[in-house]
Design a protein around this motif. Structure first.
Motif, PDB file in Angstrom:
ATOM      1  N   MET A 210      68.135 -47.372 -32.148  1.00  0.00           N
ATOM      2  CA  MET A 210      67.798 -46.103 -32.778  1.00  0.00           C
ATOM      3  C   MET A 210      68.633 -44.995 -32.155  1.00  0.00           C
ATOM      4  N   GLU A 211      69.064 -44.095 -32.969  1.00  0.00           N
ATOM      5  CA  GLU A 211      69.882 -42.968 -32.540  1.00  0.00           C
ATOM      6  C   GLU A 211      69.043 -41.950 -31.770  1.00  0.00           C
ATOM      7  N   HIS A 212      69.608 -41.420 -30.709  1.00  0.00           N
ATOM      8  CA  HIS A 212      68.957 -40.365 -29.928  1.00  0.00           C
ATOM      9  C   HIS A 212      69.934 -39.209 -29.768  1.00  0.00           C
ATOM     10  N   ASP A 213      69.418 -38.024 -29.794  1.00  0.00           N
ATOM     11  CA  ASP A 213      70.246 -36.834 -29.604  1.00  0.00           C
ATOM     12  C   ASP A 213      69.417 -35.860 -28.774  1.00  0.00           C
ATOM     13  N   ILE A 214      69.706 -35.815 -27.506  1.00  0.00           N
ATOM     14  CA  ILE A 214      68.918 -34.984 -26.592  1.00  0.00           C
ATOM     15  C   ILE A 214      69.830 -33.944 -25.971  1.00  0.00           C
ATOM     16  N   ARG A 215      69.402 -32.707 -26.004  1.00  0.00           N
ATOM     17  CA  ARG A 215      70.156 -31.642 -25.347  1.00  0.00           C
ATOM     18  C   ARG A 215      69.163 -30.743 -24.629  1.00  0.00           C
ATOM     19  N   ILE A 216      69.513 -30.397 -23.422  1.00  0.00           N
ATOM     20  CA  ILE A 216      68.722 -29.453 -22.637  1.00  0.00           C
ATOM     21  C   ILE A 216      69.463 -28.132 -22.638  1.00  0.00           C
ATOM     22  N   TYR A 217      68.762 -27.085 -22.999  1.00  0.00           N
ATOM     23  CA  TYR A 217      69.346 -25.746 -23.010  1.00  0.00           C
ATOM     24  C   TYR A 217      68.903 -25.060 -21.720  1.00  0.00           C
ATOM     25  N   PRO A 218      69.769 -25.000 -20.722  1.00  0.00           N
ATOM     26  CA  PRO A 218      69.395 -24.419 -19.426  1.00  0.00           C
ATOM     27  C   PRO A 218      68.883 -22.982 -19.572  1.00  0.00           C
ATOM     28  N   GLY A 219      67.796 -22.718 -18.882  1.00  0.00           N
ATOM     29  CA  GLY A 219      67.226 -21.379 -18.872  1.00  0.00           C
ATOM     30  C   GLY A 219      66.366 -21.045 -20.071  1.00  0.00           C
ATOM     31  N   MET A 220      66.251 -21.954 -21.034  1.00  0.00           N
ATOM     32  CA  MET A 220      65.460 -21.668 -22.225  1.00  0.00           C
ATOM     33  C   MET A 220      64.018 -22.117 -22.017  1.00  0.00           C
ATOM     34  N   GLY A 221      63.104 -21.267 -22.420  1.00  0.00           N
ATOM     35  CA  GLY A 221      61.689 -21.614 -22.373  1.00  0.00           C
ATOM     36  C   GLY A 221      61.299 -22.425 -23.595  1.00  0.00           C
ATOM     37  N   HIS A 222      60.045 -22.805 -23.647  1.00  0.00           N
ATOM     38  CA  HIS A 222      59.529 -23.672 -24.706  1.00  0.00           C
ATOM     39  C   HIS A 222      59.746 -23.083 -26.100  1.00  0.00           C
ATOM     40  N   GLY A 223      59.584 -21.800 -26.276  1.00  0.00           N
ATOM     41  CA  GLY A 223      59.642 -21.205 -27.609  1.00  0.00           C
ATOM     42  C   GLY A 223      60.972 -20.580 -27.972  1.00  0.00           C
ATOM     43  N   PHE A 224      62.077 -21.131 -27.481  1.00  0.00           N
ATOM     44  CA  PHE A 224      63.370 -20.486 -27.711  1.00  0.00           C
ATOM     45  C   PHE A 224      63.768 -20.460 -29.182  1.00  0.00           C
ATOM     46  N   MET A 225      63.112 -21.265 -30.026  1.00  0.00           N
ATOM     47  CA  MET A 225      63.422 -21.265 -31.452  1.00  0.00           C
ATOM     48  C   MET A 225      62.483 -20.378 -32.264  1.00  0.00           C
ATOM     49  N   ASN A 226      61.486 -19.815 -31.640  1.00  0.00           N
ATOM     50  CA  ASN A 226      60.528 -18.952 -32.349  1.00  0.00           C
ATOM     51  C   ASN A 226      61.128 -17.569 -32.517  1.00  0.00           C
ATOM     52  N   ASP A 227      61.612 -17.292 -33.710  1.00  0.00           N
ATOM     53  CA  ASP A 227      62.295 -16.029 -33.944  1.00  0.00           C
ATOM     54  C   ASP A 227      61.357 -14.938 -34.466  1.00  0.00           C
ATOM     55  N   HIS A 228      60.203 -14.838 -33.844  1.00  0.00           N
ATOM     56  CA  HIS A 228      59.269 -13.763 -34.180  1.00  0.00           C
ATOM     57  C   HIS A 228      59.723 -12.503 -33.464  1.00  0.00           C
ATOM     58  N   TYR A 229      59.650 -11.425 -34.149  1.00  0.00           N
ATOM     59  CA  TYR A 229      60.017 -10.150 -33.539  1.00  0.00           C
ATOM     60  C   TYR A 229      58.850  -9.640 -32.717  1.00  0.00           C
ATOM     61  N   PRO A 230      59.117  -9.063 -31.558  1.00  0.00           N
ATOM     62  CA  PRO A 230      58.031  -8.595 -30.684  1.00  0.00           C
ATOM     63  C   PRO A 230      57.041  -7.679 -31.389  1.00  0.00           C
ATOM     64  N   GLU A 231      57.518  -6.853 -32.296  1.00  0.00           N
ATOM     65  CA  GLU A 231      56.592  -5.945 -32.986  1.00  0.00           C
ATOM     66  C   GLU A 231      55.644  -6.683 -33.931  1.00  0.00           C
ATOM     67  N   ASP A 232      55.978  -7.941 -34.284  1.00  0.00           N
ATOM     68  CA  ASP A 232      55.105  -8.741 -35.136  1.00  0.00           C
ATOM     69  C   ASP A 232      54.023  -9.469 -34.342  1.00  0.00           C
ATOM     70  N   LEU A 233      54.146  -9.480 -33.031  1.00  0.00           N
ATOM     71  CA  LEU A 233      53.213 -10.208 -32.179  1.00  0.00           C
ATOM     72  C   LEU A 233      52.136  -9.276 -31.638  1.00  0.00           C
ATOM     73  N   SER A 234      51.010  -9.874 -31.323  1.00  0.00           N
ATOM     74  CA  SER A 234      49.948  -9.094 -30.692  1.00  0.00           C
ATOM     75  C   SER A 234      50.392  -8.706 -29.283  1.00  0.00           C
ATOM     76  N   PRO A 235      49.819  -7.648 -28.725  1.00  0.00           N
ATOM     77  CA  PRO A 235      50.186  -7.263 -27.357  1.00  0.00           C
ATOM     78  C   PRO A 235      50.000  -8.394 -26.347  1.00  0.00           C
TER      79      PRO A 235
END
Length: 73
Positions: free
Chosen positions: A1-26
């Motif tokens: 089975m094919e595997h494709d693993i990449r570690i993005y140094p310094g990135m936290g768990h939600g690095f793909m969550n492109d929510h704008y801060p003003e859209d989030l609760s405090p």
């Protein structure tokens, strides 16, 4: 089975969550700041590109009409 693993140094768990801060609760803004969970455009774009390419390859393999060994759907 094919595997494709990449570690993005310094990135936290939600690095793909492109929510704008003003859209989030405090509370979520504070949590994101302290947890290091912040959107990162270059890493997110690379990860999304690689995810789409992986699924494109895998789904095409399973639905190839010219291969009688592969299921058609």
């Amino acid at each position: 089975m094919e595997h494709d693993i990449r570690i993005y140094p310094g990135m936290g768990h939600g690095f793909m969550n492109d929510h704008y801060p003003e859209d989030l609760s405090p509370a979520l803004r504070v949590l994101g700041r302290f947890s290091g969970t912040a959107y990162d455009d270059p890493a997110a774009l690379d990860a999304r590109r690689r995810i789409v390419a992986f699924f494109d390859r895998r789904l095409r393999e399973q639905t190839a009409p010219d291969d009688p060994q592969k299921p058609a759907g």
